[in-house]
Enzyme design. Structure first.
Site, PDB file in Angstrom:
ATOM      1  N   SER A  46       0.882  -1.358   0.067  1.00 38.32           N
ATOM      2  CA  SER A  46       0.054  -0.003  -0.103  1.00 38.32           C
ATOM      3  C   SER A  46       0.854   1.270   0.035  1.00 38.32           C
ATOM      4  CB  SER A  46      -1.063   0.092   1.248  1.00 38.32           C
ATOM      5  OG  SER A  46      -0.485  -0.268   2.511  1.00 38.32           O
TER       6      SER A  46
ATOM      7  N   HIS B 275      -1.612  -9.070   2.332  1.00 39.24           N
ATOM      8  CA  HIS B 275      -1.189  -7.544   2.870  1.00 39.24           C
ATOM      9  C   HIS B 275      -2.539  -7.325   3.871  1.00 39.24           C
ATOM     10  CE1 HIS B 275       0.302  -3.794   3.402  1.00 39.24           C
ATOM     11  NE2 HIS B 275      -0.318  -3.003   2.256  1.00 39.24           N
TER      12      HIS B 275
ATOM     13  N   HIS C 215       6.033 -12.547   7.548  1.00 39.49           N
ATOM     14  CA  HIS C 215       6.349 -11.148   7.380  1.00 39.49           C
ATOM     15  C   HIS C 215       7.563 -11.390   6.247  1.00 39.49           C
ATOM     16  CE1 HIS C 215       6.864  -6.930   7.206  1.00 39.49           C
ATOM     17  NE2 HIS C 215       5.346  -6.935   7.586  1.00 39.49           N
TER      18      HIS C 215
ATOM     19  N   ARG D  92       3.378  -4.616  16.817  1.00 39.03           N
ATOM     20  CA  ARG D  92       2.028  -4.095  16.761  1.00 39.03           C
ATOM     21  C   ARG D  92       1.155  -5.194  17.263  1.00 39.03           C
ATOM     22  NH1 ARG D  92       1.883  -2.874  10.404  1.00 39.03           N
ATOM     23  NH2 ARG D  92       2.892  -4.950  10.425  1.00 39.03           N
TER      24      ARG D  92
ATOM     25  N   ASP E 229      -1.808  -8.447  11.929  1.00 37.50           N
ATOM     26  CA  ASP E 229      -3.317  -8.889  11.501  1.00 37.50           C
ATOM     27  C   ASP E 229      -3.678  -9.893  12.538  1.00 37.50           C
ATOM     28  OD1 ASP E 229      -3.588  -6.845   9.213  1.00 37.50           O
ATOM     29  OD2 ASP E 229      -2.369  -7.897   8.297  1.00 37.50           O
TER      30      ASP E 229
HETATM   31  N1  HAX Z   1       1.728 -19.773   6.273  1.00 34.41           N
HETATM   32  C1  HAX Z   1       1.952 -20.817   5.386  1.00 34.41           C
HETATM   33  N2  HAX Z   1       3.170 -20.704   4.650  1.00 34.41           N
HETATM   34  C2  HAX Z   1       3.656 -19.220   4.699  1.00 34.41           C
HETATM   35  C3  HAX Z   1       3.362 -18.440   5.569  1.00 34.41           C
HETATM   36  C4  HAX Z   1       2.301 -18.601   6.532  1.00 34.41           C
HETATM   37  N3  HAX Z   1       1.593 -17.803   7.399  1.00 34.41           N
HETATM   38  N4  HAX Z   1       4.286 -17.532   5.492  1.00 34.41           N
HETATM   39  C5  HAX Z   1       5.234 -17.713   4.629  1.00 34.41           C
HETATM   40  N5  HAX Z   1       4.821 -18.938   4.137  1.00 34.41           N
HETATM   41  C6  HAX Z   1       5.539 -19.682   3.153  1.00 34.41           C
HETATM   42  C7  HAX Z   1       5.503 -18.791   1.843  1.00 34.41           C
HETATM   43  O1  HAX Z   1       4.215 -18.864   1.140  1.00 34.41           O
HETATM   44  C8  HAX Z   1       6.577 -19.444   1.029  1.00 34.41           C
HETATM   45  O2  HAX Z   1       6.163 -20.606   0.380  1.00 34.41           O
HETATM   46  P1  HAX Z   1       6.662 -21.047  -1.090  1.00 34.41           P
HETATM   47  O3  HAX Z   1       8.126 -21.055  -1.218  1.00 34.41           O
HETATM   48  O4  HAX Z   1       5.939 -22.329  -1.259  1.00 34.41           O
HETATM   49  O5  HAX Z   1       5.994 -19.833  -2.050  1.00 34.41           O
HETATM   50  C9  HAX Z   1       7.674 -19.665   2.037  1.00 34.41           C
HETATM   51  O6  HAX Z   1       7.035 -19.880   3.111  1.00 34.41           O
HETATM   52  C10 HAX Z   1       8.697 -18.656   2.172  1.00 34.41           C
HETATM   53  O7  HAX Z   1       7.798 -17.176   2.436  1.00 34.41           O
HETATM   54  P2  HAX Z   1       8.510 -16.091   3.368  1.00 34.41           P
HETATM   55  O8  HAX Z   1       9.978 -15.825   2.431  1.00 34.41           O
HETATM   56  O9  HAX Z   1       8.774 -16.574   4.630  1.00 34.41           O
HETATM   57  O10 HAX Z   1       7.598 -14.944   3.331  1.00 34.41           O
HETATM   58  P3  HAX Z   1       7.316 -13.996   2.075  1.00 34.41           P
HETATM   59  O11 HAX Z   1       8.020 -12.736   2.276  1.00 34.41           O
HETATM   60  O12 HAX Z   1       7.232 -14.609   0.554  1.00 34.41           O
HETATM   61  O13 HAX Z   1       5.784 -13.681   2.487  1.00 34.41           O
HETATM   62  C11 HAX Z   1       4.096 -13.131   3.836  1.00 34.41           C
HETATM   63  C12 HAX Z   1       5.321 -12.779   3.415  1.00 34.41           C
HETATM   64  C13 HAX Z   1       3.541 -11.985   4.835  1.00 34.41           C
HETATM   65  C14 HAX Z   1       3.085 -12.675   2.411  1.00 34.41           C
HETATM   66  C15 HAX Z   1       3.577 -14.481   4.063  1.00 34.41           C
HETATM   67  O14 HAX Z   1       4.162 -14.709   5.516  1.00 34.41           O
HETATM   68  C16 HAX Z   1       2.152 -14.981   4.265  1.00 34.41           C
HETATM   69  O15 HAX Z   1       1.634 -15.098   3.262  1.00 34.41           O
HETATM   70  N6  HAX Z   1       1.660 -14.590   5.588  1.00 34.41           N
HETATM   71  C17 HAX Z   1       0.085 -14.960   5.635  1.00 34.41           C
HETATM   72  C18 HAX Z   1      -0.618 -13.850   5.028  1.00 34.41           C
HETATM   73  C19 HAX Z   1      -0.558 -12.632   6.182  1.00 34.41           C
HETATM   74  O16 HAX Z   1      -0.615 -12.620   7.353  1.00 34.41           O
HETATM   75  N7  HAX Z   1      -0.337 -11.481   5.616  1.00 34.41           N
HETATM   76  C20 HAX Z   1      -0.175 -10.166   6.410  1.00 34.41           C
HETATM   77  C21 HAX Z   1       1.129  -9.745   6.438  1.00 34.41           C
HETATM   78  C22 HAX Z   1       1.418  -8.407   7.234  1.00 34.41           C
HETATM   79  C23 HAX Z   1       0.840  -7.164   6.459  1.00 34.41           C
HETATM   80  O17 HAX Z   1       1.062  -6.759   5.331  1.00 34.41           O
HETATM   81  N8  HAX Z   1      -0.392  -6.726   6.842  1.00 34.41           N
HETATM   82  O18 HAX Z   1      -0.975  -5.800   6.232  1.00 34.41           O
END
Ligand code: HAX
Length: 467
Positions: A275, A305, A352, A361, A407
């Site tokens: 964002s 996000h 994250h 937070r 979140d």
């Molecule tokens: N559950 C399951 N698998 C997860 C995970 C979770 N909570 N977090 C990361 N992973 C997985 C990823 O999907 C990725 O898998 P692949 O290699 O198979 O694609 C692997 O672990 C490596 O990911 P990472 O490097 O640890 O994390 P990223 O930087 O790629 O992604 C995310 C960060 C926040 C998008 C991710 O942790 C996620 O999807 N979390 C769940 C959704 C979430 O809570 N989002 C909110 C984040 C905070 C925010 O922006 N708030 O607004």
């Protein structure tokens, strides 16, 4: 004398009161009342411009990071590639807003209730100026925002005509795009405003938009989930108090305090998140603040996000229904987590891209829960998840951060006070996120930052480069 940038019969100058106010402002050059936020920013701009110039002269040719092919493919993780002055995220410690950690915000920012949550207006002032405001400055900002809070009638009508099953985040983007009709920046640009003055109409749009968002959000909430009636705006109340009143929860002082906390915590998270970066990117083309922010809300509406706050509650509700108990045991929770992962889904609220520890937070919200609702069964489940999920995610071997993010907790707090409609949660996040991303946009224009345009490469060109 205003200079029309182009002669276009289809875009005759607007005669709206907003435009008239801007035209007057340009003519007078008297701009802002002494002691106001705008006056303070106006004083700070020359200092910041000099600081940026000095930074470029001294360090312009230094390398911030080495870009690898992996980084280009992997969403630019770890590429130090953006200038963003409002906040900085340390992977271990978490966010600092203008140098202040969240516990430090409690010490320095004024609160409405003795020993209570910091006031959002104080956060806006801090983010915009880097300075902790006095009580008088906070009050002047409240007054200024309140004077700008009304919505044009046609925007209210647009919201009233949205189908109830149109997602609240889509409604938010529509309303913000509609408010663009009154963009002072767009009109000033059209009329040939000098580039050194870009920041002023950007500031005016920013305050107007921040001021109007609680009513936009409340209207969406009341239309979609309640009777469509919004409690009247009270110009004597502060931003969060009006917001909780208009949502329909103002009779609970605790809920209003929760709003203050919520609005402060979600305000900014440095520049690389979707964002924030979207606002910067779109704004860099000199799209006005409304257009830039509406685009950013599209990014916030993604489940990786901001929409994660909605997904967390939905997922927990699904778990509780699936297990047929309001108090699932840790073993049951672990089993449900394994099933979620086996279906190829993420555990929402965990992980994250930058953080490598529990999000402060999350901790701040947990502290609020411990103070006000420690016996709530949903809070117990959220606490149990905190004990169960990190171990499971760590065992996957690929998750870089198994800890909860912002979140993971917010829905449980809102539910406690009756705001159970998860689909609305990201709209509240958006109201708060406007504080940070739009404040930075004011500075982007004040510092004359250019249009963003990184170079992209094809797979073939990368191969050719290294083979
Ligand atoms: N559950 C399951 N698998 C997860 C995970 C979770 N909570 N977090 C990361 N992973 C997985 C990823 O999907 C990725 O898998 P692949 O290699 O198979 O694609 C692997 O672990 C490596 O990911 P990472 O490097 O640890 O994390 P990223 O930087 O790629 O992604 C995310 C960060 C926040 C998008 C991710 O942790 C996620 O999807 N979390 C769940 C959704 C979430 O809570 N989002 C909110 C984040 C905070 C925010 O922006 N708030 O607004």
């Amino acid at each position: 004398m205003l200079i029309r940038r182009s002669f276009n019969l289809l875009s005759a100058p607007s005669r709206s009161p907003v435009f008239a106010a801007w035209a007057q402002l340009v003519r007078n050059k008297s701009t802002a009342p002494a002691g106001s936020l705008k006056a303070r920013i106006s004083e700070l701009i020359p200092q910041k411009q000099a600081e940026l110039k000095d930074l470029k002269v001294k360090y312009g040719s230094k390398k911030l990071s080495e870009m690898t092919v992996d980084m280009a493919i992997g969403g630019m993780r770890g590429a130090n590639a953006l200038l963003w002055d409002l906040s900085l995220l340390d992977p271990e410690e978490g966010i600092r807003f203008r140098g202040y950690s969240i516990p430090e915000l409690y010490e320095v920012l004024p609160s409405a209730v003795k020993g209570g949550e910091p006031i959002p207006e104080a956060m806006i002032w801090l983010l915009m100026t880097g300075e902790v405001p006095t009580e008088a400055q906070v009050n002047s900002l409240t007054e200024d925002l309140n004077s700008r809070a009304a919505l044009p009638e046609f925007v209210e009508r647009i919201l009233d005509n949205c189908p109830r099953d149109l997602h609240p985040m889509s409604q938010l983007s529509i309303a913000v795009n509609a408010l663009q009709r009154d963009s002072i920046f767009a009109k000033a640009y059209h009329d040939g405003v000098h580039k050194k003055d870009y920041w002023e109409p950007t500031f005016e749009d920013t305050l107007n938009l921040i001021a109007k968002l609680p009513l936009v959000a409340s209207k969406i909430y009341r239309n979609v989930f309640k009777d469509g009636k919004v409690a009247p705006f009270d110009p004597k109340l502060d931003y969060a108090h009006n917001f909780s009143n208009m949502l329909g929860y103002g009779s609970s002082e605790e809920f209003t305090e929760l709003m203050r906390l919520y609005l402060v915590l979600h305000a900014d998270h440095e520049g690389g998140n979707v964002s924030a970066h979207t606002t910067r990117l779109v704004g860099s083309a000199l799209s006005d603040p409304y257009t830039s922010f509406a685009a950013a809300m599209g990014g916030l509406a993604g489940p990786l996000h901001g929409l994660a706050n909605q997904e967390v509650l939905r997922w927990i509700v699904h778990m509780v229904e699936h297990l047929k108990t309001k108090n699932p045991s840790k073993e049951q929770i672990a089993q449900f987590c394994h099933e979620t992962l086996a279906h190829g889904n993420v555990i929402p609220g965990y992980g994250h891209a930058v953080l490598r520890k529990t999000d402060p937070r999350y901790v701040a919200q947990r502290n609020f829960a411990l103070k006000h609702l420690s016996h709530d069964p949903l809070f117990q489940t959220v606490s149990n998840l905190y004990e169960v999920v990190p171990k499971i995610l760590t065992e996957l071997g690929k998750v870089k951060n198994p800890w909860p993010n912002v979140d993971a907790h917010s829905g449980c707090l809102l539910c406690h006070y009756g705001l159970t409609e998860a689909d609305f949660y990201t709209v509240m996040f958006g109201v708060s996120r406007s504080f940070g991303v739009l404040s930075q946009l004011v500075w982007d224009r004040a510092l004359g930052l250019p249009i963003e345009r990184p170079k992209s490469m094809t797979m073939e060109s990368i191969r050719k480069m290294f083979d």
